[in-house]
Design an enzyme around this catalytic site. Structure first.
Site, short mmCIF file in Angstrom:
data_model
loop_
_atom_site.label_atom_id
_atom_site.label_comp_id
_atom_site.label_asym_id
_atom_site.label_seq_id
_atom_site.Cartn_x
_atom_site.Cartn_y
_atom_site.Cartn_z
N LYS A 238 0.83 -1.21 0.00
CA LYS A 238 0.00 0.00 0.00
C LYS A 238 0.86 1.26 0.00
CE LYS A 238 -1.56 2.37 3.24
NZ LYS A 238 -1.35 3.75 3.79
N ASP A 257 -6.12 0.99 1.00
CA ASP A 257 -6.10 1.27 2.43
C ASP A 257 -7.47 0.92 3.01
OD1 ASP A 257 -7.70 3.26 1.41
OD2 ASP A 257 -6.92 4.81 2.73
#
Length: 308
Positions: A238, A257
């Site tokens: 991420k 996320d």
């Protein structure tokens, strides 16, 4: 000091400065009134924003203090700037004013959620932040609200960054890899970085030593670029996607996320594939592929600010 302005009507598509710098993409700007990230729905403001921009290859060769402010609307307003250099090329670069925003958003799928997000934050553009500050910012983002992430970066600048003067006012640059790598974990923890302090210090060491630099990721195809960034301490998929999207121009990157996972669960459950790589491919395709990162950023900001 030099001053100038960009007429937003001359751009290919609208622009909103406040949404661009306070949407969770960048943590390198301070609002002059001290209110950066105080509002969930930050849009249409006319405050000054201040930063010291690291050298950008092909754009500027030195650290540059920069102040920007938008007056008027997203279609007919004016972007004012003050700097030590002619900052027109720099503001075009940092705020992607060279993007044809209407064409980009128009090329993404006709999905109701995207339409609502585009309408809510018309003119928000992606950023092109300098890569090392961007990397450190998102290493600090784990399990943090945007206001706290911004506070960490502000403390790093004011504690360890060099000062640069513009029109008699001092501004703090982001610390260099050498400056951060020379700090101890305890010193960085004193700035409320918590367990992220060791990640920041060790990643700065990797860059300062010449072992690796995050800009090298730009030489790879997208998924290889993401993997290459995970060599830095504290960087998973991420965080790597955030750096690729908000600094290195991989506009197809979709950082997954908490907000995007919620989006997948509530709106596109068939995109959940059980692991980051396959889920990333699926949501990227759902958001149109080439410019999926633009769609992701609008959705992230729209939902975080209370939209549906």
């Amino acid at each position: 000091m030099e001053r100038g302005a960009v007429d937003i009507a001359d751009l290919a598509g609208p622009f909103d400065l406040q949404a661009t710098v306070e949407s969770g993409q960048s943590y390198l700007w301070n609002r002059a009134d001290g209110g950066t990230y105080n509002e969930l729905h930050a849009y249409g403001g006319d405050e000054w924003y201040e930063s010291v921009v690291d050298p950008v290859p092909g754009v500027v060769d030195e650290r540059v203090p920069l102040r920007v402010r938008q007056t008027g609307g997203a279609h007919d307003g004016t972007l004012h700037w003050e700097s030590s250099v002619d900052a027109v090329p720099l503001v075009y670069h940092l705020f992607r004013l060279d993007d044809d925003l209407d064409a980009i958003l128009g090329s993404t799928p006709n999905l109701p959620l995207l339409d609502r997000a585009y309408d809510a934050y018309e003119g928000m553009r992606l950023t092109r932040d300098p890569v090392f500050p961007c990397l450190i910012s998102f290493i600090c983002s784990a399990q943090m609200r945007v206001a706290r992430i911004h506070g960490m970066q502000r403390r790093l600048r004011t504690t360890y960054g060099d000062t640069v003067t513009l029109d008699g006012t001092e501004y703090h640059a982001f610390p260099t890899p050498d400056q951060l790598s020379s700090r101890t974990e305890a010193e960085l923890r004193d700035l409320s970085l918590g367990y992220r302090a060791s990640y920041v210090q060790r990643t700065a060491e990797i860059v300062a030593s010449g072992e690796s630099h995050p800009r090298e990721a730009a030489d790879h195809p997208y998924e290889e670029a993401r993997e290459s960034l995970t060599r830095f301490v504290g960087v998973g998929d991420k965080v790597a996607d955030c750096v690729l999207l908000f600094s290195l121009e991989f506009l197809e990157a979709v950082p997954i996320d908490t907000w995007i996972r919620t989006t997948i669960e509530e709106y596109y459950p068939d995109c959940e594939r059980g692991n980051y790589t396959e889920t990333s491919r699926a949501i990227r395709e759902r958001f149109g592929g080439e410019f999926a990162g633009y769609a992701q950023t609008y959705v992230f900001y729209h939902l975080r600010a209370g939209g549906d």
